[in-house]
Design an enzyme around this catalytic site. Structure first.
Site, PDB file in Angstrom:
ATOM      1  N   SER A  80       0.813  -1.218   0.000  1.00 30.68           N
ATOM      2  CA  SER A  80       0.000   0.000   0.000  1.00 30.68           C
ATOM      3  C   SER A  80       0.843   1.262   0.000  1.00 30.68           C
ATOM      4  CB  SER A  80      -0.906   0.015   1.235  1.00 30.68           C
ATOM      5  OG  SER A  80      -0.129   0.027   2.424  1.00 30.68           O
ATOM      6  N   PHE A 101      -8.300   2.250   9.262  1.00 34.14           N
ATOM      7  CA  PHE A 101      -7.697   2.266   7.929  1.00 34.14           C
ATOM      8  C   PHE A 101      -8.786   2.255   6.865  1.00 34.14           C
ATOM      9  CE2 PHE A 101      -5.617   0.354   4.207  1.00 34.14           C
ATOM     10  CZ  PHE A 101      -4.489   1.159   4.127  1.00 34.14           C
ATOM     11  N   GLY A 137       9.608  -7.510  18.862  1.00 33.27           N
ATOM     12  CA  GLY A 137       9.675  -6.171  19.442  1.00 33.27           C
ATOM     13  C   GLY A 137      11.049  -5.886  20.011  1.00 33.27           C
ATOM     14  N   ASP A 189       8.058  -1.744   8.938  1.00 35.50           N
ATOM     15  CA  ASP A 189       8.444  -1.495   7.546  1.00 35.50           C
ATOM     16  C   ASP A 189       9.941  -1.219   7.433  1.00 35.50           C
ATOM     17  OD1 ASP A 189       5.810  -1.788   6.683  1.00 35.50           O
ATOM     18  OD2 ASP A 189       5.353   0.317   7.038  1.00 35.50           O
TER      19      ASP A 189
END
Length: 295
Positions: A8, A116, A221, A252
């Protein structure tokens, strides 16, 4: 080598809530949930998984081409990508929808609530994988459901190895579809929550998934990540960020580093180690595409 990033392109509206979500939500009243958060901090950023990954790859010096769909409101975003040296040849435009929009609220403990709107992303399946000799590596990142399915098949048919990283798009797929992704992919990357969901839906253990692909990464994490490669699992320790400013886009950033490493012929472990470093650099900065990192 150009890396094709299927995913996206979106605008992120990022809001900062100075309290804690847990203090505002009453567990006994979830059936009539009605809450409002005062967010003094608000900014609009360029985002979306493909955009963020492309940004990270350019910071690391890798050539990249996103495969995505945007609305007629994305001209400034396309100009930004082009200024960064990103190949936007395969970004399609529709005038029938807005570009995808993410509304992200982060509390003082870095918990996030996200809404979203997919917009033009829902038509991403109309934009096929291009036939180019210089594209020899790709990633399937969160995108429209039909686009993720069709692009995975097209990449496999073209003989282009790819990373399957479904992220927040994972719940859109049933067990049979996820098993198909695994069979088509060369590598799989998920976080620990997504990894458990992937196992639950496919009926595979993490070891079984790892045995079906070249490598598997499960991010943990601040604790780092687990990497399966050549039948062996290794835990890579996390990197302490200089400060925790904003977690938006950290996944990302990790994806970009991993792809950069694979494009250079590195082991999956070495790419994941870079991913831990660039993720720490990202969390100490603000916004999805504002960090600077030198490999």
């Amino acid at each position: 080598m150009t890396i094709l990033v299927c995913g996206s392109l979106a605008f992120d509206t990022i809001m900062g809530f100075e309290g804690r979500f847990a203090e505002q939500i009453l567990p006994s009243q979830l059936h009539i949930l009605n809450v409002s958060f005062l967010v003094p901090g608000l900014r609009r950023e360029f985002g979306g998984c493909a955009g963020n990954i492309a940004y990270g790859l350019r910071q690391l010096g890798s050539p990249v081409a996103p495969l995505a769909m945007v609305g007629g409101d994305a001209q400034d975003y396309l100009e930004r990508l082009q200024a960064l040296g990103v190949d936007t040849t395969h970004v399609g435009t529709t005038t029938q929808s807005y570009t995808a929009q993410a509304m992200i609220m982060t509390d003082r403990d870095n918990n996030q609530i996200t809404a979203f709107h997919p917009g033009a992303m829902s038509q991403a399946h109309e934009n096929p994988v291009p036939s180019r000799q210089d594209i020899t590596l790709a990633i399937i990142s969160p995108d429209g459901r039909d686009a993720m399915l069709s692009h995975a098949r097209q990449l496999h048919e073209a003989g282009i190895p790819f990373v399957f990283d479904p992220g927040q798009g994972l719940p859109m797929f049933n067990g049979e579809e996820l098993r198909q992704f695994i069979e088509l992919a060369s590598w799989v990357t998920v976080n620990d929550y997504e990894g458990q969901m992937l196992c639950d839906r496919t009926g595979f253990s993490l070891d079984e998934i790892a045995n079906r692909v070249r490598g598997l990464v499960v991010t943990l994490g601040e604790q780092g990540c687990d990497v399966w490669e050549e039948g062996q699992r290794v835990r890579l320790a996390g990197i302490q960020a200089s400060e925790v400013v904003d977690p938006t886009g950290c996944g990302d950033a990790f994806r970009a580093a991993l792809l950069h490493g694979l494009s250079q012929g590195w082991t999956l472990r070495r790419g994941a180690e870079l991913g831990n470093r660039i993720g720490a650099a990202k969390i100490a900065s603000r916004g999805g595409q504002n960090y600077r990192f030198t490999a």
